[in-house]
Write a protein that holds these residues in place. Sequence first.
Motif, PDB file in Angstrom:
ATOM      1  N   PHE A 152       0.850  -1.179   0.000  1.00  0.00           N
ATOM      2  CA  PHE A 152       0.000   0.000   0.000  1.00  0.00           C
ATOM      3  C   PHE A 152       0.893   1.239   0.000  1.00  0.00           C
ATOM      4  CE2 PHE A 152      -2.598  -3.176   2.166  1.00  0.00           C
ATOM      5  CZ  PHE A 152      -3.849  -2.997   1.606  1.00  0.00           C
ATOM      6  N   ILE A 153       0.367   2.351  -0.511  1.00  0.00           N
ATOM      7  CA  ILE A 153       0.993   3.657  -0.324  1.00  0.00           C
ATOM      8  C   ILE A 153       0.198   4.363   0.766  1.00  0.00           C
ATOM      9  CG2 ILE A 153       1.368   5.939  -1.340  1.00  0.00           C
ATOM     10  CD1 ILE A 153       3.411   3.918  -2.254  1.00  0.00           C
ATOM     11  N   HIS A 154       0.881   4.757   1.818  1.00  0.00           N
ATOM     12  CA  HIS A 154       0.218   5.313   2.994  1.00  0.00           C
ATOM     13  C   HIS A 154      -0.689   6.493   2.650  1.00  0.00           C
ATOM     14  CE1 HIS A 154       0.764   7.108   7.312  1.00  0.00           C
ATOM     15  NE2 HIS A 154      -0.404   6.526   7.174  1.00  0.00           N
ATOM     16  N   SER A 155      -0.171   7.433   1.875  1.00  0.00           N
ATOM     17  CA  SER A 155      -0.936   8.651   1.581  1.00  0.00           C
ATOM     18  C   SER A 155      -2.093   8.414   0.625  1.00  0.00           C
ATOM     19  CB  SER A 155      -0.013   9.728   1.008  1.00  0.00           C
ATOM     20  OG  SER A 155       0.614   9.281  -0.182  1.00  0.00           O
ATOM     21  N   ALA A 156      -2.225   7.186   0.109  1.00  0.00           N
ATOM     22  CA  ALA A 156      -3.312   6.871  -0.820  1.00  0.00           C
ATOM     23  C   ALA A 156      -4.460   6.146  -0.131  1.00  0.00           C
ATOM     24  CB  ALA A 156      -2.788   6.013  -1.971  1.00  0.00           C
ATOM     25  N   ILE A 157      -4.370   5.934   1.181  1.00  0.00           N
ATOM     26  CA  ILE A 157      -5.341   5.090   1.876  1.00  0.00           C
ATOM     27  C   ILE A 157      -6.503   5.896   2.449  1.00  0.00           C
ATOM     28  CG2 ILE A 157      -5.676   3.525   3.835  1.00  0.00           C
ATOM     29  CD1 ILE A 157      -2.829   2.590   3.500  1.00  0.00           C
ATOM     30  N   MET A 158      -7.695   5.302   2.394  1.00  0.00           N
ATOM     31  CA  MET A 158      -8.866   5.791   3.114  1.00  0.00           C
ATOM     32  C   MET A 158      -9.313   4.694   4.070  1.00  0.00           C
ATOM     33  SD  MET A 158     -12.594   7.174   1.767  1.00  0.00           S
ATOM     34  CE  MET A 158     -11.919   8.680   1.050  1.00  0.00           C
ATOM     35  N   PHE A 159      -9.465   5.045   5.357  1.00  0.00           N
ATOM     36  CA  PHE A 159      -9.838   4.101   6.406  1.00  0.00           C
ATOM     37  C   PHE A 159     -11.291   4.316   6.843  1.00  0.00           C
ATOM     38  CE2 PHE A 159      -5.324   5.054   7.001  1.00  0.00           C
ATOM     39  CZ  PHE A 159      -4.740   3.823   7.257  1.00  0.00           C
TER      40      PHE A 159
END
Length: 271
Positions: A152-159
Amino acid sequence: MAEISVIMGVRCGTEKKPLLERSVRSVLSQTHVDFEFLICDDGSSREIMELLEDYSAHDSRIKLLRRCDRLTLAQKLNYCLAHAGGRYVARMDDDDYSLPQRFEKQVEYLSEHEDIAFVGCNTDVLSCGKKIGEYVFPEQPSARDFRFTQPFIHSAIMFRIDALNEVGGYSENTNCILCEDYELLMRMYAKGFCGANLEERLLEYTVAPELKTNRTLRHRWNECVTRFHSFRKNGLLPLYLVYVIKPLAVWLVPSKLLCAIKKKRIQKDDS
């Protein structure tokens, strides 16, 4: 109450102003407009502080969080989470760029897949403002996919914010500095949460020129410690013990060879 809480930690000098402006504008230009934009800005230059204040004065969705003495990324993000009211939490870094439909498509995906706790996406990779390739990730990674590198790319994630709250947010342990995202995601998998990636490029991810790294031997050791605990929690030991020491092996690789390996990992777009 906004549907999405966008969280960003900022600590940068004037030289990063163009990247920060580009990043903030990409959030404000999303087709999904129901969000609050929480920016924890401690330690930045006066010019950067004034820039963010100007954005905040012109867009009520931006909430600046300051005077909190939170200097590590994990501390900043947890401070943002403490003020977040959205159903979803979208990560964003101060040097990346979200394509206009990123939030819209991620919210749609999470709405349709109740079993998924967080969703990322594939990304274009930029250096010095130019595209040098792309990262393509598995659509539904498992904990085993973390053994070599993070899928994953951290800044591309939605939680989902409920999932983040259940695991207690980011670890502020000093052993997790520069690998706080890896530790968080592996902790979520250990708790039974699963993530996914949209198989389209919805973020432009910025890397340093010549793919240089700011990781010292101490940081590499931190990665080993984080990997050991994460692998143990996910039942990956002793089978994948060799991958625990991978960060130290990387530190021993000559810089030119390491750059070549990184370039090979970044898929070239010949179109």
